[in-house]
Design a protein around this motif. Structure first.
Motif, mmCIF file in Angstrom:
data_model
loop_
_atom_site.group_PDB
_atom_site.id
_atom_site.type_symbol
_atom_site.label_atom_id
_atom_site.label_comp_id
_atom_site.label_asym_id
_atom_site.label_seq_id
_atom_site.Cartn_x
_atom_site.Cartn_y
_atom_site.Cartn_z
ATOM 1 N N VAL A 128 0.838 -1.202 0.000
ATOM 2 C CA VAL A 128 0.000 0.000 0.000
ATOM 3 C C VAL A 128 0.874 1.254 0.000
ATOM 4 O O VAL A 128 0.641 2.191 -0.773
ATOM 5 C CB VAL A 128 -0.947 0.000 1.223
ATOM 6 C CG1 VAL A 128 -1.560 1.364 1.460
ATOM 7 C CG2 VAL A 128 -2.036 -1.039 1.062
ATOM 8 N N ALA A 129 1.875 1.271 0.852
ATOM 9 C CA ALA A 129 2.742 2.452 0.965
ATOM 10 C C ALA A 129 3.486 2.710 -0.343
ATOM 11 O O ALA A 129 3.610 3.865 -0.778
ATOM 12 C CB ALA A 129 3.722 2.281 2.120
ATOM 13 N N GLN A 130 3.970 1.665 -0.993
ATOM 14 C CA GLN A 130 4.672 1.832 -2.269
ATOM 15 C C GLN A 130 3.735 2.332 -3.364
ATOM 16 O O GLN A 130 4.113 3.172 -4.178
ATOM 17 C CB GLN A 130 5.348 0.518 -2.670
ATOM 18 C CG GLN A 130 6.518 0.178 -1.775
ATOM 19 C CD GLN A 130 6.994 -1.258 -1.923
ATOM 20 O OE1 GLN A 130 6.325 -2.097 -2.528
ATOM 21 N NE2 GLN A 130 8.152 -1.554 -1.345
ATOM 22 N N LYS A 131 2.515 1.853 -3.354
ATOM 23 C CA LYS A 131 1.525 2.314 -4.339
ATOM 24 C C LYS A 131 1.223 3.805 -4.118
ATOM 25 O O LYS A 131 1.098 4.563 -5.079
ATOM 26 C CB LYS A 131 0.246 1.482 -4.224
ATOM 27 C CG LYS A 131 -0.782 1.801 -5.272
ATOM 28 C CD LYS A 131 -1.964 0.850 -5.181
ATOM 29 C CE LYS A 131 -2.971 1.153 -6.280
ATOM 30 N NZ LYS A 131 -4.088 0.215 -6.255
ATOM 31 N N ILE A 132 1.121 4.209 -2.878
ATOM 32 C CA ILE A 132 0.876 5.625 -2.557
ATOM 33 C C ILE A 132 2.057 6.478 -3.014
ATOM 34 O O ILE A 132 1.867 7.539 -3.615
ATOM 35 C CB ILE A 132 0.594 5.807 -1.055
ATOM 36 C CG1 ILE A 132 -0.773 5.226 -0.709
ATOM 37 C CG2 ILE A 132 0.692 7.280 -0.636
ATOM 38 C CD1 ILE A 132 -1.043 5.106 0.779
ATOM 39 N N GLN A 133 3.272 6.011 -2.759
ATOM 40 C CA GLN A 133 4.450 6.765 -3.182
ATOM 41 C C GLN A 133 4.477 6.934 -4.703
ATOM 42 O O GLN A 133 4.765 8.023 -5.210
ATOM 43 C CB GLN A 133 5.730 6.074 -2.708
ATOM 44 C CG GLN A 133 5.958 6.212 -1.225
ATOM 45 C CD GLN A 133 7.247 5.543 -0.792
ATOM 46 O OE1 GLN A 133 7.612 4.477 -1.292
ATOM 47 N NE2 GLN A 133 7.945 6.177 0.129
#
Length: 182
Positions: A128-133
């Protein structure tokens, strides 16, 4: 009659002592012949020791608390989902307000990655965090916060903006899945 009462009390004390020694000992005292009990050890059965599970749970709880401490103020300030300035239904999607929300969401994603990066697990949170970045970088590269005039650019802004609008709840869900070992 008095003799029966003494005998009964003696039996009760003996039974209580046997129960207590059986519960607190290693099992060797309660087994006939003084051998260890026949139950397989935790290691042999593949069951993890309670302490290891407690450590993992404590780590997951620490990550959750740290990330939640970052998320809540940003989510309260910017909103999320349909209440986010980055919502694709919002008139603010092509403004600096969404740009600021995108930056805050990106910072929280980076923080979540740093927290999870030190520990095993948290695959959902990392994803999730990588997708947001990635969405934040795309939103910034396209210039979505500057109200682009080109229809193709505006259309390309929709997907990253939608990810950013849902970023805070998705990070929270990733943390919660981390508590479940995912």
């Amino acid at each position: 009659m008095k003799r029966n009462a003494v005998w009964l009390a003696s039996c009760a004390i003996t039974a209580a002592a046997a129960l207590l020694s059986g519960c607190g000992g290693s099992g060797a005292e309660a087994s006939p012949g003084g051998t260890a009990d026949a139950a397989p050890s935790a290691k042999a059965s593949g069951v993890r020791p309670v302490q290891a599970m407690s450590d993992k749970a404590a780590i997951a709880e620490q990550v959750k608390d740290a990330v939640e401490t970052r998320l809540s103020p940003h989510e309260d300030f910017f909103g999320s989902g349909g209440k986010s300035p980055c919502s694709t239904a919002s008139a603010k999607m092509f403004t600096r307000q969404c740009g600021a929300a995108a930056e805050a969401t990106n910072e929280d994603a980076s923080f979540a990655l740093a927290q999870a990066g030190r520990h095993a697990g948290f695959a959902a949170l990392r994803s999730v965090a990588q997708k947001i970045q990635k969405s934040s970088a795309t939103y910034r590269q396209l210039g979505c916060a500057t109200n682009p005039a080109e229809a193709a650019t505006r259309h390309a802004c929709l997907e990253p903006a939608a990810v950013l609008a849902q970023g805070f709840p998705d990070l929270r869900e990733g943390v919660n899945l981390g508590l479940a070992g995912k």
